[in-house]
Design a protein around this motif. Structure first.
Motif, PDB file in Angstrom:
ATOM      1  N   LEU A 229      -3.665   3.277  16.322  1.00 47.14           N
ATOM      2  CA  LEU A 229      -5.124   3.371  16.365  1.00 47.14           C
ATOM      3  C   LEU A 229      -5.765   2.026  16.697  1.00 47.14           C
ATOM      4  CD1 LEU A 229      -5.732   5.619  13.233  1.00 47.14           C
ATOM      5  CD2 LEU A 229      -5.971   6.273  15.634  1.00 47.14           C
ATOM      6  N   ARG A 230      -5.056   0.941  16.422  1.00 44.87           N
ATOM      7  CA  ARG A 230      -5.565  -0.390  16.725  1.00 44.87           C
ATOM      8  C   ARG A 230      -5.028  -0.929  18.058  1.00 44.87           C
ATOM      9  NH1 ARG A 230      -6.231   0.583  11.710  1.00 44.87           N
ATOM     10  NH2 ARG A 230      -7.575  -0.564  10.307  1.00 44.87           N
ATOM     11  N   GLY A 231      -4.354  -0.057  18.819  1.00 43.68           N
ATOM     12  CA  GLY A 231      -3.900  -0.436  20.143  1.00 43.68           C
ATOM     13  C   GLY A 231      -2.518  -1.061  20.197  1.00 43.68           C
ATOM     14  N   LEU A 232      -1.781  -1.060  19.089  1.00 47.38           N
ATOM     15  CA  LEU A 232      -0.422  -1.606  19.065  1.00 47.38           C
ATOM     16  C   LEU A 232       0.565  -0.451  18.994  1.00 47.38           C
ATOM     17  CD1 LEU A 232      -1.023  -4.427  16.458  1.00 47.38           C
ATOM     18  CD2 LEU A 232      -0.856  -4.696  18.921  1.00 47.38           C
ATOM     19  N   VAL A 233       1.498  -0.407  19.909  1.00 43.14           N
ATOM     20  CA  VAL A 233       2.454   0.691  19.970  1.00 43.14           C
ATOM     21  C   VAL A 233       3.796   0.208  19.451  1.00 43.14           C
ATOM     22  CG1 VAL A 233       3.585   2.373  21.457  1.00 43.14           C
ATOM     23  CG2 VAL A 233       1.251   1.638  21.959  1.00 43.14           C
ATOM     24  N   PHE A 234       4.190   0.726  18.299  1.00 42.26           N
ATOM     25  CA  PHE A 234       5.476   0.399  17.680  1.00 42.26           C
ATOM     26  C   PHE A 234       6.089   1.655  17.119  1.00 42.26           C
ATOM     27  CE2 PHE A 234       3.201  -3.613  17.239  1.00 42.26           C
ATOM     28  CZ  PHE A 234       4.125  -4.477  17.777  1.00 42.26           C
TER      29      PHE A 234
ATOM     30  N   MET B  30       0.803  -1.216   0.000  1.00 41.65           N
ATOM     31  CA  MET B  30       0.000   0.000   0.000  1.00 41.65           C
ATOM     32  C   MET B  30       0.838   1.269   0.000  1.00 41.65           C
ATOM     33  SD  MET B  30      -2.975  -1.118   2.561  1.00 41.65           S
ATOM     34  CE  MET B  30      -3.628  -2.764   2.482  1.00 41.65           C
ATOM     35  N   LYS B  31       2.149   1.113  -0.061  1.00 42.40           N
ATOM     36  CA  LYS B  31       3.078   2.232  -0.132  1.00 42.40           C
ATOM     37  C   LYS B  31       2.878   3.226   1.011  1.00 42.40           C
ATOM     38  CE  LYS B  31       3.625   1.752  -5.014  1.00 42.40           C
ATOM     39  NZ  LYS B  31       2.771   1.664  -6.121  1.00 42.40           N
ATOM     40  N   LEU B  32       2.669   2.687   2.200  1.00 43.32           N
ATOM     41  CA  LEU B  32       2.524   3.528   3.380  1.00 43.32           C
ATOM     42  C   LEU B  32       3.893   3.931   3.900  1.00 43.32           C
ATOM     43  CD1 LEU B  32      -0.162   1.396   5.232  1.00 43.32           C
ATOM     44  CD2 LEU B  32      -0.545   3.575   4.104  1.00 43.32           C
ATOM     45  N   SER B  33       3.979   5.128   4.447  1.00 48.71           N
ATOM     46  CA  SER B  33       5.234   5.525   5.072  1.00 48.71           C
ATOM     47  C   SER B  33       5.378   4.775   6.400  1.00 48.71           C
ATOM     48  CB  SER B  33       5.265   7.036   5.311  1.00 48.71           C
ATOM     49  OG  SER B  33       4.411   7.377   6.385  1.00 48.71           O
ATOM     50  N   LEU B  34       6.582   4.725   6.903  1.00 47.30           N
ATOM     51  CA  LEU B  34       6.828   4.045   8.175  1.00 47.30           C
ATOM     52  C   LEU B  34       6.029   4.692   9.303  1.00 47.30           C
ATOM     53  CD1 LEU B  34      10.672   3.550   7.849  1.00 47.30           C
ATOM     54  CD2 LEU B  34       8.944   1.752   7.780  1.00 47.30           C
ATOM     55  N   ARG B  35       5.999   6.003   9.313  1.00 49.40           N
ATOM     56  CA  ARG B  35       5.285   6.715  10.374  1.00 49.40           C
ATOM     57  C   ARG B  35       3.770   6.547  10.240  1.00 49.40           C
ATOM     58  NH1 ARG B  35       9.091   9.757  13.136  1.00 49.40           N
ATOM     59  NH2 ARG B  35      10.995  10.078  11.957  1.00 49.40           N
ATOM     60  N   ASP B  36       3.259   6.532   8.991  1.00 49.83           N
ATOM     61  CA  ASP B  36       1.821   6.301   8.800  1.00 49.83           C
ATOM     62  C   ASP B  36       1.426   4.917   9.298  1.00 49.83           C
ATOM     63  OD1 ASP B  36       1.465   8.791   7.696  1.00 49.83           O
ATOM     64  OD2 ASP B  36       1.461   8.076   5.615  1.00 49.83           O
ATOM     65  N   LEU B  37       2.238   3.927   9.006  1.00 48.24           N
ATOM     66  CA  LEU B  37       1.935   2.566   9.437  1.00 48.24           C
ATOM     67  C   LEU B  37       1.985   2.455  10.961  1.00 48.24           C
ATOM     68  CD1 LEU B  37       1.134  -0.165   8.463  1.00 48.24           C
ATOM     69  CD2 LEU B  37       3.510  -0.709   8.063  1.00 48.24           C
ATOM     70  N   ALA B  38       2.951   3.119  11.586  1.00 46.66           N
ATOM     71  CA  ALA B  38       3.018   3.119  13.049  1.00 46.66           C
ATOM     72  C   ALA B  38       1.770   3.788  13.633  1.00 46.66           C
ATOM     73  CB  ALA B  38       4.277   3.840  13.517  1.00 46.66           C
ATOM     74  N   GLU B  39       1.283   4.834  12.985  1.00 50.59           N
ATOM     75  CA  GLU B  39       0.070   5.508  13.453  1.00 50.59           C
ATOM     76  C   GLU B  39      -1.175   4.633  13.284  1.00 50.59           C
ATOM     77  OE1 GLU B  39      -2.456   9.553  12.467  1.00 50.59           O
ATOM     78  OE2 GLU B  39      -0.325   9.473  11.972  1.00 50.59           O
ATOM     79  N   ILE B  40      -1.269   3.908  12.176  1.00 48.91           N
ATOM     80  CA  ILE B  40      -2.388   2.985  11.960  1.00 48.91           C
ATOM     81  C   ILE B  40      -2.394   1.902  13.036  1.00 48.91           C
ATOM     82  CG2 ILE B  40      -3.265   1.180  10.419  1.00 48.91           C
ATOM     83  CD1 ILE B  40      -2.365   2.975   8.071  1.00 48.91           C
ATOM     84  N   LEU B  41      -1.225   1.377  13.347  1.00 46.68           N
ATOM     85  CA  LEU B  41      -1.135   0.359  14.392  1.00 46.68           C
ATOM     86  C   LEU B  41      -1.498   0.929  15.761  1.00 46.68           C
ATOM     87  CD1 LEU B  41       2.116  -1.439  13.238  1.00 46.68           C
ATOM     88  CD2 LEU B  41      -0.220  -2.307  13.085  1.00 46.68           C
TER      89      LEU B  41
END
Length: 157
Positions: free
Chosen positions: A35-40, A22-33
């Motif tokens: 929102l789902r309760g996973l902190v990375f 999906m060509k997400l940036s690293l920071r966008d993917l960390a933010e999506i996670l």
């Protein structure tokens, strides 16, 4: 903060696949996670990607085995990779599915042959028809790899 040992391997693969597909940036993917309760951190995702991208690439190549069409379109473009200009050769089939890619420092017969050999090895399919641009390296490369068993067409588009 969670570490990678608390996640199942298939979840880590899924996260890396999201990043690549999906060509997400690293920071966008960390933010999506988040929102789902996973902190990375984005650094953890980058480490996973470095370790797992080759495995994903191999798995995706295996899925292409026997699924390429018999009519291929081949072209190349000049792109900058890690600060150096390189030729990216690409073969797609009639339906627009990726057959294979090849990165080369030169635009010559040897690079074209390497693309064709790799494409046949990855897909297990030999084309009946190949359409290329009018570059002089393609006809001898096709003759070398496929002999005279296929139709070669040229198009500047």
């Amino acid at each position: 903060m969670l570490n990678r040992f608390q996640l199942p391997t298939d979840v880590v693969f899924l996260i890396v696949l999201w990043r690549l597909r999906m060509k997400l940036s690293l920071r966008d993917l960390a933010e999506i996670l988040l929102l789902r309760g996973l902190v990375f951190s984005h650094e953890a995702i980058r480490d996973w990607e470095a370790k797992l991208a080759l495995l994903l690439t191999d798995a995706l190549r295996q899925r292409r085995k026997g699924k390429a069409g018999r009519s291929w379109y081949v072209d190349e473009t000049y792109i900058k990779v890690a600060g150096q200009w390189q030729y990216l050769y690409r073969a797609i089939d009639r339906d627009g599915n990726l057959v294979d890619i090849y990165l080369s420092e030169t635009r010559d017969q040897e690079a074209a042959e390497a693309l064709f050999r790799s494409a046949v090895a990855v897909t297990g399919t030999t084309p009946d028809k190949v359409t290329t641009d009018k570059h002089a390296s393609y006809p001898p490369a096709l003759d070398e790899v496929f002999c005279d068993d296929l139709e070669h067409r040229t198009s500047k588009y």
